[in-house]
Design a protein around this motif. Structure first.
Motif, PDB file in Angstrom:
ATOM      1  N   TRP A 199     -15.246 -30.293  -9.510  1.00 18.53           N
ATOM      2  CA  TRP A 199     -15.458 -28.855  -9.394  1.00 18.53           C
ATOM      3  C   TRP A 199     -14.595 -28.298  -8.263  1.00 18.53           C
ATOM      4  O   TRP A 199     -14.500 -28.893  -7.208  1.00 18.53           O
ATOM      5  CB  TRP A 199     -16.927 -28.558  -9.112  1.00 18.53           C
ATOM      6  N   ARG A 200     -13.991 -27.173  -8.500  1.00 16.68           N
ATOM      7  CA  ARG A 200     -13.235 -26.466  -7.458  1.00 16.68           C
ATOM      8  C   ARG A 200     -14.130 -25.322  -6.977  1.00 16.68           C
ATOM      9  O   ARG A 200     -14.531 -24.467  -7.767  1.00 16.68           O
ATOM     10  CB  ARG A 200     -11.928 -25.901  -7.998  1.00 16.68           C
ATOM     11  N   LEU A 211     -16.910 -20.890  -8.427  1.00  8.07           N
ATOM     12  CA  LEU A 211     -16.742 -22.225  -8.997  1.00  8.07           C
ATOM     13  C   LEU A 211     -15.819 -22.199 -10.216  1.00  8.07           C
ATOM     14  O   LEU A 211     -15.859 -21.266 -11.018  1.00  8.07           O
ATOM     15  CB  LEU A 211     -18.139 -22.686  -9.423  1.00  8.07           C
ATOM     16  N   HIS A 212     -15.002 -23.258 -10.334  1.00  7.95           N
ATOM     17  CA  HIS A 212     -14.149 -23.446 -11.520  1.00  7.95           C
ATOM     18  C   HIS A 212     -13.920 -24.945 -11.702  1.00  7.95           C
ATOM     19  O   HIS A 212     -13.825 -25.679 -10.718  1.00  7.95           O
ATOM     20  CB  HIS A 212     -12.809 -22.730 -11.336  1.00  7.95           C
ATOM     21  N   PRO A 213     -13.810 -25.419 -12.947  1.00 12.59           N
ATOM     22  CA  PRO A 213     -13.629 -26.854 -13.151  1.00 12.59           C
ATOM     23  C   PRO A 213     -12.170 -27.333 -13.138  1.00 12.59           C
ATOM     24  O   PRO A 213     -11.931 -28.534 -13.100  1.00 12.59           O
ATOM     25  CB  PRO A 213     -14.238 -27.081 -14.546  1.00 12.59           C
ATOM     26  N   ILE A 265     -13.128 -29.329  -3.145  1.00 13.38           N
ATOM     27  CA  ILE A 265     -13.140 -30.055  -4.411  1.00 13.38           C
ATOM     28  C   ILE A 265     -14.304 -31.035  -4.354  1.00 13.38           C
ATOM     29  O   ILE A 265     -14.371 -31.870  -3.456  1.00 13.38           O
ATOM     30  CB  ILE A 265     -11.804 -30.768  -4.658  1.00 13.38           C
ATOM     31  N   ALA A 266     -15.230 -30.886  -5.304  1.00 11.66           N
ATOM     32  CA  ALA A 266     -16.462 -31.670  -5.282  1.00 11.66           C
ATOM     33  C   ALA A 266     -16.600 -32.501  -6.554  1.00 11.66           C
ATOM     34  O   ALA A 266     -16.212 -32.054  -7.636  1.00 11.66           O
ATOM     35  CB  ALA A 266     -17.664 -30.745  -5.146  1.00 11.66           C
ATOM     36  N   GLU A 268     -25.335 -30.172  -7.920  1.00  7.50           N
ATOM     37  CA  GLU A 268     -26.697 -30.330  -8.406  1.00  7.50           C
ATOM     38  C   GLU A 268     -26.989 -29.300  -9.499  1.00  7.50           C
ATOM     39  O   GLU A 268     -26.643 -28.127  -9.366  1.00  7.50           O
ATOM     40  CB  GLU A 268     -27.637 -30.126  -7.217  1.00  7.50           C
ATOM     41  N   ASP A 269     -27.598 -29.747 -10.570  1.00  4.35           N
ATOM     42  CA  ASP A 269     -27.998 -28.885 -11.680  1.00  4.35           C
ATOM     43  C   ASP A 269     -26.834 -28.018 -12.189  1.00  4.35           C
ATOM     44  O   ASP A 269     -26.924 -26.796 -12.228  1.00  4.35           O
ATOM     45  CB  ASP A 269     -29.189 -28.010 -11.260  1.00  4.35           C
ATOM     46  N   ASP A 270     -25.746 -28.670 -12.588  1.00  2.00           N
ATOM     47  CA  ASP A 270     -24.550 -27.947 -13.023  1.00  2.00           C
ATOM     48  C   ASP A 270     -24.456 -27.741 -14.537  1.00  2.00           C
ATOM     49  O   ASP A 270     -23.438 -27.284 -15.044  1.00  2.00           O
ATOM     50  CB  ASP A 270     -23.295 -28.648 -12.513  1.00  2.00           C
ATOM     51  N   THR A 271     -25.526 -28.019 -15.263  1.00  2.00           N
ATOM     52  CA  THR A 271     -25.512 -27.926 -16.723  1.00  2.00           C
ATOM     53  C   THR A 271     -25.113 -26.533 -17.209  1.00  2.00           C
ATOM     54  O   THR A 271     -24.312 -26.395 -18.133  1.00  2.00           O
ATOM     55  CB  THR A 271     -26.889 -28.310 -17.306  1.00  2.00           C
TER      56      THR A 271
END
Length: 140
Positions: free
Chosen positions: A60-61, A96-98, A123-124, A128-131
């Motif tokens: 994740w960015r 957030l952006h992938p 950058i991670a 948590e709970d990213d559904t």
């Protein structure tokens, strides 16, 4: 006809102060002025897009920004550009952006005249709970 179009465009840029011409050692040098660079950045910002890779790297960015109230216009414009690029809001000033966006964030920093203390890119591996975000970005 094409030469005429080029000639008109060139002299329009010269007249409005976007370019400068100087002669040096028998050479003619054409360069962008400060105004020309700002104008070029504006066009670059308008065409900014994030590329979607065929396979998500599962990172994740996260863009975190702290732009002061005195720079409200910059803050709102930056937030608007993040939305245009497809970022999703995680918290008030956390987006957030992938997909890879380092170059685009750097370009936005430069364009708005902000530094790394104002806008940070993280950058991670996991959130948590990213559904809900995975669904929104269609990355499963």
């Amino acid at each position: 006809y094409q030469n005429r179009i080029f000639y008109n465009a060139f002299y329009r840029l010269l007249r409005d102060g976007s370019i400068q011409i100087r002669r040096e050692n028998g050479q003619i040098h054409v360069a962008l002025t400060k105004k020309g660079k700002e104008r070029a950045n504006w066009y670059q910002i308008n065409d900014l897009r994030l590329k979607k890779p065929s396979i998500w790297d599962r990172k994740w960015r996260i863009v975190i920004f702290d732009i002061s109230q005195s720079q409200l216009i910059k803050r709102e414009a930056f937030r608007g550009k993040l939305q245009e690029l497809g970022f999703r809001q995680l918290q008030k000033s956390v987006w957030l952006h992938p997909f890879e966006c380092r170059d685009e964030i750097e370009l936005l920093r430069d364009f708005f005249g902000l530094g790394k203390n104002d806008i940070r890119l993280v950058i991670a591996q996991e959130i948590e709970d990213d559904t809900v975000f995975k669904r929104a970005f269609k990355v499963f």
